[in-house]
Design a protein around this motif. Structure first.
Motif, PDB file in Angstrom:
ATOM      1  N   GLU A  36       0.831  -1.197   0.000  1.00 36.57           N
ATOM      2  CA  GLU A  36       0.000   0.000   0.000  1.00 36.57           C
ATOM      3  C   GLU A  36       0.868   1.252   0.000  1.00 36.57           C
ATOM      4  O   GLU A  36       0.648   2.192  -0.781  1.00 36.57           O
ATOM      5  N   VAL A  40       1.060   4.409  -2.647  1.00 39.44           N
ATOM      6  CA  VAL A  40       0.856   5.818  -2.299  1.00 39.44           C
ATOM      7  C   VAL A  40       2.048   6.648  -2.730  1.00 39.44           C
ATOM      8  O   VAL A  40       1.910   7.739  -3.302  1.00 39.44           O
ATOM      9  N   THR A  52      -3.157  19.750  -4.189  1.00 43.33           N
ATOM     10  CA  THR A  52      -3.377  19.811  -2.742  1.00 43.33           C
ATOM     11  C   THR A  52      -3.515  18.403  -2.217  1.00 43.33           C
ATOM     12  O   THR A  52      -4.293  17.600  -2.714  1.00 43.33           O
ATOM     13  N   VAL A  53      -2.740  18.145  -1.158  1.00 45.94           N
ATOM     14  CA  VAL A  53      -2.773  16.822  -0.535  1.00 45.94           C
ATOM     15  C   VAL A  53      -3.308  16.974   0.878  1.00 45.94           C
ATOM     16  O   VAL A  53      -2.912  17.888   1.609  1.00 45.94           O
ATOM     17  N   TYR A  54      -4.198  16.086   1.226  1.00 43.79           N
ATOM     18  CA  TYR A  54      -4.754  16.101   2.576  1.00 43.79           C
ATOM     19  C   TYR A  54      -4.382  14.815   3.271  1.00 43.79           C
ATOM     20  O   TYR A  54      -4.320  13.741   2.672  1.00 43.79           O
TER      21      TYR A  54
ATOM     22  N   LEU B  83      -5.645   8.009  -1.819  1.00 40.30           N
ATOM     23  CA  LEU B  83      -4.490   7.333  -2.390  1.00 40.30           C
ATOM     24  C   LEU B  83      -4.130   6.073  -1.626  1.00 40.30           C
ATOM     25  O   LEU B  83      -3.422   5.224  -2.115  1.00 40.30           O
ATOM     26  N   GLY B  84      -4.608   5.968  -0.430  1.00 40.94           N
ATOM     27  CA  GLY B  84      -4.204   4.861   0.425  1.00 40.94           C
ATOM     28  C   GLY B  84      -3.433   5.416   1.596  1.00 40.94           C
ATOM     29  O   GLY B  84      -2.854   6.493   1.519  1.00 40.94           O
ATOM     30  N   ASP B  85      -3.458   4.693   2.674  1.00 38.63           N
ATOM     31  CA  ASP B  85      -2.653   5.053   3.839  1.00 38.63           C
ATOM     32  C   ASP B  85      -2.983   6.456   4.358  1.00 38.63           C
ATOM     33  O   ASP B  85      -2.111   7.214   4.741  1.00 38.63           O
ATOM     34  N   GLN B  86      -4.264   6.798   4.328  1.00 37.95           N
ATOM     35  CA  GLN B  86      -4.789   8.043   4.900  1.00 37.95           C
ATOM     36  C   GLN B  86      -4.340   9.287   4.145  1.00 37.95           C
ATOM     37  O   GLN B  86      -4.321  10.373   4.713  1.00 37.95           O
ATOM     38  N   TYR B  87      -3.986   9.186   2.905  1.00 44.80           N
ATOM     39  CA  TYR B  87      -3.634  10.344   2.106  1.00 44.80           C
ATOM     40  C   TYR B  87      -4.682  10.558   1.025  1.00 44.80           C
ATOM     41  O   TYR B  87      -5.105   9.616   0.353  1.00 44.80           O
ATOM     42  N   PHE B  88      -5.108  11.837   0.888  1.00 47.32           N
ATOM     43  CA  PHE B  88      -6.088  12.188  -0.137  1.00 47.32           C
ATOM     44  C   PHE B  88      -5.498  13.276  -1.016  1.00 47.32           C
ATOM     45  O   PHE B  88      -4.680  14.071  -0.580  1.00 47.32           O
ATOM     46  N   VAL B  89      -5.949  13.297  -2.246  1.00 42.53           N
ATOM     47  CA  VAL B  89      -5.460  14.355  -3.139  1.00 42.53           C
ATOM     48  C   VAL B  89      -6.640  14.913  -3.922  1.00 42.53           C
ATOM     49  O   VAL B  89      -7.534  14.162  -4.339  1.00 42.53           O
ATOM     50  N   LYS B 103      -5.031   1.392  -9.706  1.00 45.69           N
ATOM     51  CA  LYS B 103      -5.462   0.517  -8.603  1.00 45.69           C
ATOM     52  C   LYS B 103      -6.159  -0.713  -9.138  1.00 45.69           C
ATOM     53  O   LYS B 103      -5.986  -1.835  -8.645  1.00 45.69           O
ATOM     54  N   ALA B 452      -4.141  -3.915  -1.120  1.00 44.57           N
ATOM     55  CA  ALA B 452      -4.032  -3.491   0.269  1.00 44.57           C
ATOM     56  C   ALA B 452      -5.119  -4.090   1.129  1.00 44.57           C
ATOM     57  O   ALA B 452      -4.996  -4.148   2.334  1.00 44.57           O
ATOM     58  N   THR B 454      -6.093  -6.944   1.523  1.00 42.78           N
ATOM     59  CA  THR B 454      -5.977  -8.337   1.948  1.00 42.78           C
ATOM     60  C   THR B 454      -6.014  -8.425   3.456  1.00 42.78           C
ATOM     61  O   THR B 454      -5.216  -7.791   4.139  1.00 42.78           O
TER      62      THR B 454
END
Lengths: 123, 474
Positions: A36, A40, A52-54, B83-89, B103, B452, B454
């Protein structure tokens, strides 16, 4: 006479087996985490500089710098890879121990069988 | 309880059976998870494609679990992607589609891999079930349990039949290809070498003598054997005609031509002096073939056993696991090899190596599982004349699984007296073969990582899988 010895050896062997299984589970988890995180990292690298990344912290999304996010993810990936290496080494050591223990158990079993055989013959 | 007793084996099999069931369930669960993830991704991508088409969409917006209110979706091009692992874009809909597509690729490879593993597990289950059934229905469990005298008698009769068949085949060849050939005639006292300058009448007399010496049953058996030999030859030709790879066709045609040229000329030369060198010559190309195979495939525990079985699979249709056929087949192939030298083998090996890189590895595990059981399924020979060419080639190459992959693998013929265990019980019918054959790709080195989602808890423990001979994807 060999019985308590044998029972003890079997117990240690079982314990080792269980440890090995737990180790395997953590290993699986780590593998999925690694995958994972790698994904990322790759996606972050593909982004434009002004995106922008959150980051989600609890129920809130906190805006983060792209570069900062990239470094964080890289560090996390390295950390997980280190964990993975540690788990692998532990796995190897456990396997060796388990093999030893198994050999011991089998030896004791054989001895016990022999004793039983002689006891039957005597009787 | 002795390890060898049938009761112990039975109980062990039952435990294994249960274990395989459990592994199958876990694998099915995982597969369904992956499939649902894939479906969701596809749906989302579809929605994203339609979203920027309009400036605003009117929709019923959900409010909690049980309520909606009418609203509008504005700013339709701005979406936030996880995006995975608590990241957003925050990005455009099109870019989001790209992310989701990547993905989706990962998930799809996971799905196909899980499906293959499931099929392999199912094949394993079939094998276990059939072996369980055999153990319970057969009165004598396994034929190994017969008495020493009985088994000796069986061996002797088999050996004598083999010799008769070989002699008959040789005589037939000699009659076809004429003079200058020494005939090795089987007489009551063993073998005698007589020049074939004998008139045909004398030959026929010898043959008749032979036949008179044999029982009428044996004569019938011999006739049947010759039939089978002819059938096999026809099959060979049929196989060779329909073989997919051009190189193999050329090689096989060359071999056939050479064989037809050589048989008449050189059979006598080969026979006597080669009688001693027979075993050596046979072993040498086989050993070389083995070496090549070993270079191709990864090292493994049961390599030796498997290599003993692989060459028969890899022969271009010449796979004779019929014990009686071996002398003749070996002679033919031996001649061909000695004529063409190592060159063809290397060429074929090089060609086969590329295909075998992927196919050889996967062909091992089914073998491994079969070997672990201690039996091989040799398809019953009359049934070998099945409909489709691929299945016929796979049937002639036998052993569970690895049939379809043997097509591209066929290198030049190598005679090999492998450990052929004929167990007539498990006739591999077409349905089973189809189920088993595609399940070949168990051991493909898994480059794609598992997705991820799994959950490790739902998968069987790595050690259980290893015990069962499966490799866990890592």
């Amino acid at each position: 006479m060999a019985d308590p010895q044998l029972a003890e050896a079997v117990q240690t062997f079982k314990a080792l087996q269980q440890e090995l299984q737990a180790n395997a589970q953590t290993r699986q988890q780590l593998i999925s985490q690694i995958n994972e995180t790698e994904m990322v990292k790759e996606e972050l690298e593909r982004l434009d500089e002004d995106s922008t990344v959150y980051k989600q912290i609890g129920p809130a999304m906190i805006k983060q710098d792209l570069v900062e996010a990239q470094t964080n993810v890289s560090k996390r990936l390295e950390f997980i890879q280190g964990e993975m290496r540690r788990v692998c080494d532990k796995h190897v050591a456990l396997e060796a121990k388990a093999k030893e223990q198994q050999a011991l158990v089998m030896k004791l079993q054989a001895k016990q069988q022999q004793q039983q055989g002689t006891a039957q013959q005597a009787a | 309880m002795a390890v060898d007793s049938p009761a112990f084996i039975d109980s062990a099999l039952k435990v294994y059976h249960v274990e395989v069931h459990r592994a199958i369930k876990a694998q099915e669960e995982q597969l369904s998870q992956l499939c649902s993830a894939r479906d969701q991704l596809q749906q989302t991508m579809q929605t994203l494609a339609e979203l920027p088409d309009r400036l605003r969409h009117t929709a019923m917006i959900p409010l909690g679990k049980h309520a909606f209110f009418p609203g509008h979706l504005t700013r339709t091009n701005e979406v936030m992607v996880h995006l995975g692992d608590q990241y957003f874009v925050e990005t455009t809909a099109a870019a989001a589609r790209g992310i989701l597509q990547r993905k989706l690729d990962v998930v799809s490879t996971g799905v196909s891999r899980a499906e293959q593993q499931l099929q392999a597990l199912r094949a394993r289950l079939d094998v276990t079930q059939s072996s369980l059934r055999d153990d319970t229905t057969d009165g004598e469990a396994t034929e190994i349990r017969s008495s020493l005298e009985e088994s000796d008698a069986l061996l002797a009769s088999a050996a004598s039949k083999r010799k008769q068949a070989a002699a008959a085949a040789r005589q037939r060849q000699q009659q076809q290809h004429g003079q200058g050939v020494v005939s090795r005639v089987r007489t009551a006292s063993g073998y005698s070498y007589t020049p074939l300058g004998l008139s045909e009448g004398q030959q026929q007399q010898q043959q008749q003598q032979q036949q008179q010496q044999q029982d009428p049953e044996d004569a019938a058996l011999q006739a049947r054997l010759e039939e089978l030999i002819r059938l096999e030859e026809q099959q060979q030709q049929a196989d060779e005609q329909e073989a997919p790879c051009d190189q193999q066709q050329q090689q096989q045609q060359q071999q056939q031509q050479l064989a037809s040229i050589q048989e008449g000329e050189e059979e006598d030369d080969r026979e006597e002096p080669a009688a001693a060198a027979d075993s050596k010559a046979r072993v040498h190309p086989a050993a070389q073939h083995l070496q090549q195979l070993e270079e191709q495939t990864d090292s493994d525990d049961e390599d030796a056993q498997q290599h003993g079985l692989q060459p028969p699979q890899q022969q271009g249709g010449v796979v004779s696991q019929v014990v009686e056929r071996q002398p003749k087949a070996q002679q033919q192939q031996q001649q061909q090899q000695q004529q063409e030298g190592r060159q063809q083998q290397e060429k074929a090996a090089a060609a086969g190596r590329i295909a075998a890189g992927t196919a050889a590895a996967p062909s091992r595990p089914p073998l491994k599982s079969a070997l672990k059981k201690g039996f091989l399924t040799s398809p019953s020979k009359p049934k070998a004349s099945s409909s489709s060419s691929s299945t016929s080639s796979s049937s002639s190459s036998t052993t569970s699984g690895s049939g379809s992959s043997s097509g591209p693998q066929r290198s030049s013929a190598t005679a090999f007296t492998g450990a052929v265990v004929e167990r007539p019980v498990l006739a591999v019918d077409d349905s089973k073969r189809d189920a088993v054959v595609p399940a070949v790709v168990e051991r493909v080195p898994l480059a794609a990582p598992p997705p991820a989602s799994t959950s490790s808890a739902s998968r069987p423990s790595k050690f259980k899988l290893r015990r069962m001979g499966l490799e866990t994807p890592e």
